[in-house]
Design an enzyme around this catalytic site. Structure first.
Site, PDB file in Angstrom:
ATOM      1  N   THR A 135       0.817  -1.214   0.000  1.00  0.00           N
ATOM      2  CA  THR A 135       0.000   0.000   0.000  1.00  0.00           C
ATOM      3  C   THR A 135       0.853   1.267   0.000  1.00  0.00           C
ATOM      4  O   THR A 135       1.982   1.260   0.506  1.00  0.00           O
ATOM      5  CB  THR A 135      -0.897  -0.007   1.259  1.00  0.00           C
ATOM      6  OG1 THR A 135      -1.533   1.252   1.394  1.00  0.00           O
ATOM      7  CG2 THR A 135      -0.089  -0.260   2.530  1.00  0.00           C
ATOM      8  N   ASP A 136       0.263   2.361  -0.481  1.00  0.00           N
ATOM      9  CA  ASP A 136       0.958   3.654  -0.406  1.00  0.00           C
ATOM     10  C   ASP A 136       1.007   4.186   1.031  1.00  0.00           C
ATOM     11  O   ASP A 136       1.764   5.103   1.335  1.00  0.00           O
ATOM     12  CB  ASP A 136       0.286   4.681  -1.340  1.00  0.00           C
ATOM     13  CG  ASP A 136      -1.180   4.959  -1.026  1.00  0.00           C
ATOM     14  OD1 ASP A 136      -1.748   4.314  -0.127  1.00  0.00           O
ATOM     15  OD2 ASP A 136      -1.761   5.837  -1.704  1.00  0.00           O
ATOM     16  N   GLU A 137       0.163   3.602   1.914  1.00  0.00           N
ATOM     17  CA  GLU A 137       0.088   4.143   3.278  1.00  0.00           C
ATOM     18  C   GLU A 137       1.388   3.963   4.059  1.00  0.00           C
ATOM     19  O   GLU A 137       1.569   4.580   5.106  1.00  0.00           O
ATOM     20  CB  GLU A 137      -1.074   3.505   4.047  1.00  0.00           C
ATOM     21  CG  GLU A 137      -2.398   3.803   3.389  1.00  0.00           C
ATOM     22  CD  GLU A 137      -3.611   3.629   4.294  1.00  0.00           C
ATOM     23  OE1 GLU A 137      -3.441   3.388   5.495  1.00  0.00           O
ATOM     24  OE2 GLU A 137      -4.729   3.740   3.768  1.00  0.00           O
ATOM     25  N   TYR A 161      -2.363  -0.554  10.852  1.00  0.00           N
ATOM     26  CA  TYR A 161      -2.454  -1.217   9.536  1.00  0.00           C
ATOM     27  C   TYR A 161      -1.217  -0.907   8.699  1.00  0.00           C
ATOM     28  O   TYR A 161      -0.544  -1.824   8.208  1.00  0.00           O
ATOM     29  CB  TYR A 161      -3.717  -0.761   8.787  1.00  0.00           C
ATOM     30  CG  TYR A 161      -3.656  -1.068   7.299  1.00  0.00           C
ATOM     31  CD1 TYR A 161      -3.722  -2.376   6.837  1.00  0.00           C
ATOM     32  CD2 TYR A 161      -3.501  -0.043   6.352  1.00  0.00           C
ATOM     33  CE1 TYR A 161      -3.643  -2.671   5.468  1.00  0.00           C
ATOM     34  CE2 TYR A 161      -3.419  -0.326   4.988  1.00  0.00           C
ATOM     35  CZ  TYR A 161      -3.484  -1.636   4.557  1.00  0.00           C
ATOM     36  OH  TYR A 161      -3.389  -1.921   3.211  1.00  0.00           O
ATOM     37  N   LYS A 165       1.867  -3.360   7.357  1.00  0.00           N
ATOM     38  CA  LYS A 165       2.197  -3.550   5.936  1.00  0.00           C
ATOM     39  C   LYS A 165       3.656  -3.145   5.681  1.00  0.00           C
ATOM     40  O   LYS A 165       4.362  -3.800   4.909  1.00  0.00           O
ATOM     41  CB  LYS A 165       1.260  -2.726   5.040  1.00  0.00           C
ATOM     42  CG  LYS A 165      -0.175  -3.198   5.010  1.00  0.00           C
ATOM     43  CD  LYS A 165      -0.384  -4.584   4.413  1.00  0.00           C
ATOM     44  CE  LYS A 165      -0.141  -4.659   2.934  1.00  0.00           C
ATOM     45  NZ  LYS A 165      -0.505  -5.999   2.376  1.00  0.00           N
TER      46      LYS A 165
HETATM   47  P1  NAD Z   1      -9.893  -7.324   1.700  1.00  0.00           P
HETATM   48  O1  NAD Z   1      -9.966  -7.004   3.152  1.00  0.00           O
HETATM   49  O2  NAD Z   1     -11.059  -7.039   0.831  1.00  0.00           O
HETATM   50  O3  NAD Z   1      -9.564  -8.875   1.511  1.00  0.00           O
HETATM   51  C1  NAD Z   1      -8.596  -9.532   2.274  1.00  0.00           C
HETATM   52  C2  NAD Z   1      -8.733 -11.027   2.012  1.00  0.00           C
HETATM   53  O4  NAD Z   1      -7.715 -11.697   2.756  1.00  0.00           O
HETATM   54  C3  NAD Z   1     -10.079 -11.598   2.477  1.00  0.00           C
HETATM   55  O5  NAD Z   1     -10.601 -12.459   1.494  1.00  0.00           O
HETATM   56  C4  NAD Z   1      -9.718 -12.367   3.737  1.00  0.00           C
HETATM   57  O6  NAD Z   1     -10.562 -13.484   3.984  1.00  0.00           O
HETATM   58  C5  NAD Z   1      -8.295 -12.798   3.430  1.00  0.00           C
HETATM   59  N1  NAD Z   1      -7.516 -13.056   4.651  1.00  0.00           N
HETATM   60  C6  NAD Z   1      -7.411 -12.262   5.745  1.00  0.00           C
HETATM   61  N2  NAD Z   1      -6.633 -12.844   6.669  1.00  0.00           N
HETATM   62  C7  NAD Z   1      -6.219 -14.026   6.144  1.00  0.00           C
HETATM   63  C8  NAD Z   1      -5.389 -15.066   6.605  1.00  0.00           C
HETATM   64  N3  NAD Z   1      -4.815 -15.033   7.823  1.00  0.00           N
HETATM   65  N4  NAD Z   1      -5.166 -16.139   5.807  1.00  0.00           N
HETATM   66  C9  NAD Z   1      -5.744 -16.195   4.575  1.00  0.00           C
HETATM   67  N5  NAD Z   1      -6.550 -15.240   4.089  1.00  0.00           N
HETATM   68  C10 NAD Z   1      -6.784 -14.167   4.865  1.00  0.00           C
HETATM   69  O7  NAD Z   1      -8.582  -6.602   1.181  1.00  0.00           O
HETATM   70  P2  NAD Z   1      -8.314  -5.844  -0.208  1.00  0.00           P
HETATM   71  O8  NAD Z   1      -8.824  -4.472  -0.108  1.00  0.00           O
HETATM   72  O9  NAD Z   1      -8.708  -6.718  -1.313  1.00  0.00           O
HETATM   73  O10 NAD Z   1      -6.710  -5.752  -0.146  1.00  0.00           O
HETATM   74  C11 NAD Z   1      -5.898  -6.826  -0.634  1.00  0.00           C
HETATM   75  C12 NAD Z   1      -4.443  -6.462  -0.465  1.00  0.00           C
HETATM   76  O11 NAD Z   1      -4.161  -5.259  -1.175  1.00  0.00           O
HETATM   77  C13 NAD Z   1      -4.025  -6.195   0.977  1.00  0.00           C
HETATM   78  O12 NAD Z   1      -2.748  -6.736   1.165  1.00  0.00           O
HETATM   79  C14 NAD Z   1      -3.999  -4.674   1.086  1.00  0.00           C
HETATM   80  O13 NAD Z   1      -3.052  -4.269   2.060  1.00  0.00           O
HETATM   81  C15 NAD Z   1      -3.560  -4.305  -0.312  1.00  0.00           C
HETATM   82  N6  NAD Z   1      -3.999  -2.982  -0.774  1.00  0.00           N
HETATM   83  C16 NAD Z   1      -5.318  -2.641  -0.711  1.00  0.00           C
HETATM   84  C17 NAD Z   1      -5.734  -1.422  -1.218  1.00  0.00           C
HETATM   85  C18 NAD Z   1      -7.195  -1.004  -1.192  1.00  0.00           C
HETATM   86  O14 NAD Z   1      -7.485   0.144  -1.512  1.00  0.00           O
HETATM   87  N7  NAD Z   1      -8.125  -1.858  -0.829  1.00  0.00           N
HETATM   88  C19 NAD Z   1      -4.795  -0.532  -1.776  1.00  0.00           C
HETATM   89  C20 NAD Z   1      -3.450  -0.918  -1.809  1.00  0.00           C
HETATM   90  C21 NAD Z   1      -3.070  -2.156  -1.316  1.00  0.00           C
HETATM   91  O1  DAU Z   2      -4.190   3.942   0.306  1.00  0.00           O
HETATM   92  C1  DAU Z   2      -4.356   2.564   0.189  1.00  0.00           C
HETATM   93  C2  DAU Z   2      -5.241   2.068   1.305  1.00  0.00           C
HETATM   94  O2  DAU Z   2      -6.565   2.517   0.994  1.00  0.00           O
HETATM   95  C3  DAU Z   2      -5.233   0.555   1.452  1.00  0.00           C
HETATM   96  O3  DAU Z   2      -3.944   0.153   1.822  1.00  0.00           O
HETATM   97  C4  DAU Z   2      -6.241   0.119   2.531  1.00  0.00           C
HETATM   98  O4  DAU Z   2      -6.293  -1.284   2.592  1.00  0.00           O
HETATM   99  C5  DAU Z   2      -7.609   0.649   2.147  1.00  0.00           C
HETATM  100  O5  DAU Z   2      -8.535   0.341   3.162  1.00  0.00           O
HETATM  101  C6  DAU Z   2      -7.562   2.167   1.923  1.00  0.00           C
HETATM  102  O6  DAU Z   2      -7.331   2.855   3.178  1.00  0.00           O
HETATM  103  P1  DAU Z   2      -8.086   4.208   3.526  1.00  0.00           P
HETATM  104  O7  DAU Z   2      -8.104   4.375   4.984  1.00  0.00           O
HETATM  105  O8  DAU Z   2      -7.567   5.340   2.720  1.00  0.00           O
HETATM  106  O9  DAU Z   2      -9.561   3.842   2.954  1.00  0.00           O
HETATM  107  P2  DAU Z   2     -11.030   4.082   3.538  1.00  0.00           P
HETATM  108  O10 DAU Z   2     -11.967   3.728   2.439  1.00  0.00           O
HETATM  109  O11 DAU Z   2     -11.214   3.462   4.863  1.00  0.00           O
HETATM  110  O12 DAU Z   2     -11.061   5.656   3.725  1.00  0.00           O
HETATM  111  C7  DAU Z   2     -10.833   6.550   2.642  1.00  0.00           C
HETATM  112  C8  DAU Z   2     -10.901   7.948   3.172  1.00  0.00           C
HETATM  113  O13 DAU Z   2     -12.257   8.227   3.567  1.00  0.00           O
HETATM  114  C9  DAU Z   2     -10.066   8.172   4.416  1.00  0.00           C
HETATM  115  O14 DAU Z   2      -9.531   9.498   4.396  1.00  0.00           O
HETATM  116  C10 DAU Z   2     -11.059   8.038   5.573  1.00  0.00           C
HETATM  117  C11 DAU Z   2     -12.335   8.545   4.967  1.00  0.00           C
HETATM  118  N1  DAU Z   2     -13.586   7.945   5.482  1.00  0.00           N
HETATM  119  C12 DAU Z   2     -13.676   6.581   5.508  1.00  0.00           C
HETATM  120  C13 DAU Z   2     -14.811   5.964   5.989  1.00  0.00           C
HETATM  121  C14 DAU Z   2     -14.908   4.458   6.048  1.00  0.00           C
HETATM  122  C15 DAU Z   2     -14.641   8.737   5.887  1.00  0.00           C
HETATM  123  O15 DAU Z   2     -14.572   9.994   5.830  1.00  0.00           O
HETATM  124  N2  DAU Z   2     -15.763   8.131   6.367  1.00  0.00           N
HETATM  125  C16 DAU Z   2     -15.899   6.781   6.447  1.00  0.00           C
HETATM  126  O16 DAU Z   2     -16.946   6.287   6.921  1.00  0.00           O
END
Ligand code: NAD
Ligand code: DAU
Length: 357
Positions: A135-137, A161, A165
């Protein structure tokens, strides 16, 4: 790439990637390892039930014996590691599981790969790859006007989180330098699109607006994220698997930086157009400013020059068209939505995160 272990393939990005790879590589066999936590959903893979190229295994990435046996039994040559605890708000309320899954789980997979590929030498070294999805975080937070993050920006994670990561990224890199494990890492910005669990900003706002519930915007709503349509993320990972250099990290992002409030207003506008007869029209009246997320990062922005110039990848979807598609997807999937929102664990999460804001 023949036998690919995808972890977390029942989650949001993982499920999209499973579909993407099956289409892109007609001869590939996927072993999808997922623990089916609250975020994993077999409905995301429902169309693959009878697909012999997709083997689904319910299991924990922290289970060393299981992971070793998958490498052995399926002659895994490629790992694409998505499985993680992924929600920042949940990491604030309960960080322990993030340390376990994101750090220990990644370590367990690395050990299995090291054993199979480097110690037992089951496959030719030039045919194997461990790709870690991050992630970029990990880079922390930008002030207004500061330049976007490059691959050389030092890590400065702020939430449990992002710290977990970051730790996993460091471990992956250490296996390259210490043991020569052929790894690549990608750090991606915020994804949105089909199958995203409705705890994240975009699907949560869509579903709340449809039901006439408040749209909870944290703090002043002026935080900035760099949004990427999930299919573009899948294409970037695929490109890295094809042409990425081992030991390298690639930043992935969507080249856009709206504020959260702008995103929420755009969703409301799309819903106003699609549902003009809704009793909740105009949907923007539902916006409610609520208490901020502790340690809330102000701004993310990714410099994607490296992946663009070296691998020829760039995002195809722009934010307006991507949001349009996403809203339509959720509108036409009421059963998928209900399979999550009617669950008790989902409702209790919503209460615990939003009740006291
Ligand atoms: P998600 O939460 O939707 O899915 C996570 C999946 O991992 C689920 O299917 C869950 O059952 C599985 N999982 C969790 N713990 C596990 C374990 N111990 N063993 C096996 N499986 C397990 O997540 P996502 O949003 O699809 O993110 C996927 C990956 O991409 C993560 O590594 C996250 O850090 C990264 N990522 C996400 C975003 C985003 O915006 N969602 C952005 C950048 C990177
Ligand atoms: O940047 C990449 C990350 O993006 C991934 O690594 C994470 O897995 C993914 O969950 C996401 O993290 P964020 O915290 O940025 O995403 P989220 O959708 O939770 O929130 C996006 C923005 O919106 C953040 O600034 C918080 C805000 N927010 C979120 C929720 C859930 C609100 O204002 N209200 C809300 O109810």
């Amino acid at each position: 790439m023949k036998n690919v272990l995808i972890t977390g393939g029942a989650g949001f990005i993982g499920a999209n990637f499973v579909h993407y790879l099956l289409n892109a590589e007609p001869d590939v066999q996927i072993i999808n390892l997922d623990a089916l936590t609250y975020a994993g959903n077999l409905e995301n893979l429902a169309d693959l039930r009878d697909n012999p190229r997709h083997i689904f295994v319910v299991g924990d990435i922290c289970d060393q014996e299981l992971v070793n046996s998958l490498f052995h039994d399926h002659r895994i040559d490629t790992v694409v590691h998505f499985a993680a605890e992924s929600h920042v708000d949940r990491s604030i309320l309960g960080p322990g599981q993030f340390v376990q899954t994101n750090i220990v789980g990644t370590f367990t997979l690395l050990e299995a790969a090291r054993r199979s590929w480097l110690i037992e030498k089951r496959l030719p070294a030039e045919t194997v790859r461990f790709h870690h999805v991050s992630t970029d975080e990990v880079f922390g937070s930008l002030q207004p006007g500061e330049p976007a993050w490059t691959e050389d920006t030092p890590y400065a994670p702020h939430s449990p989180y992002s710290a977990s990561k970051a730790a996993s990224d460091h471990l992956v890199r250490s296996y390259f330098y210490t043991y020569g494990l052929p790894v690549t890492i990608s750090n991606c910005s915020n994804n949105y699109g089909p199958y995203q669990f409705p705890e994240k900003l975009i699907p949560l706002m869509i579903l709340n607006a449809l039901e006439g519930k408040p749209l909870p915007v944290y703090g002043d709503g002026k935080q900035v994220r760099d949004w990427l349509y999930v299919e573009d993320h899948c294409a970037a990972i695929y490109r890295i698997l094809q042409a990425g250099k081992t030991g390298e990290t690639y930043n992935i992002g969507g080249n856009n930086q709206p504020t959260n409030l702008e995103i929420v207003h755009t969703i409301c506008r799309i819903l106003d157009q699609l549902c003009p007869d809704s009793p909740h029209y105009p949907h923007a009246h539902l916006i409610k400013f609520v208490a901020d997320r502790p340690g809330h990062d102000r701004r993310y922005a990714m410099d994607i020059t490296k992946i663009t110039s070296e691998l020829g990848w760039q995002p195809q979807e722009d934010l307006n068209s991507g949001l349009d598609k996403t809203v339509q997807w959720y509108l036409t999937r009421p059963e998928w939505v209900r399979s999550i929102t009617e669950r008790e664990d989902y409702q209790s999460w919503m209460k615990s995160n939003y009740a006291n804001r």
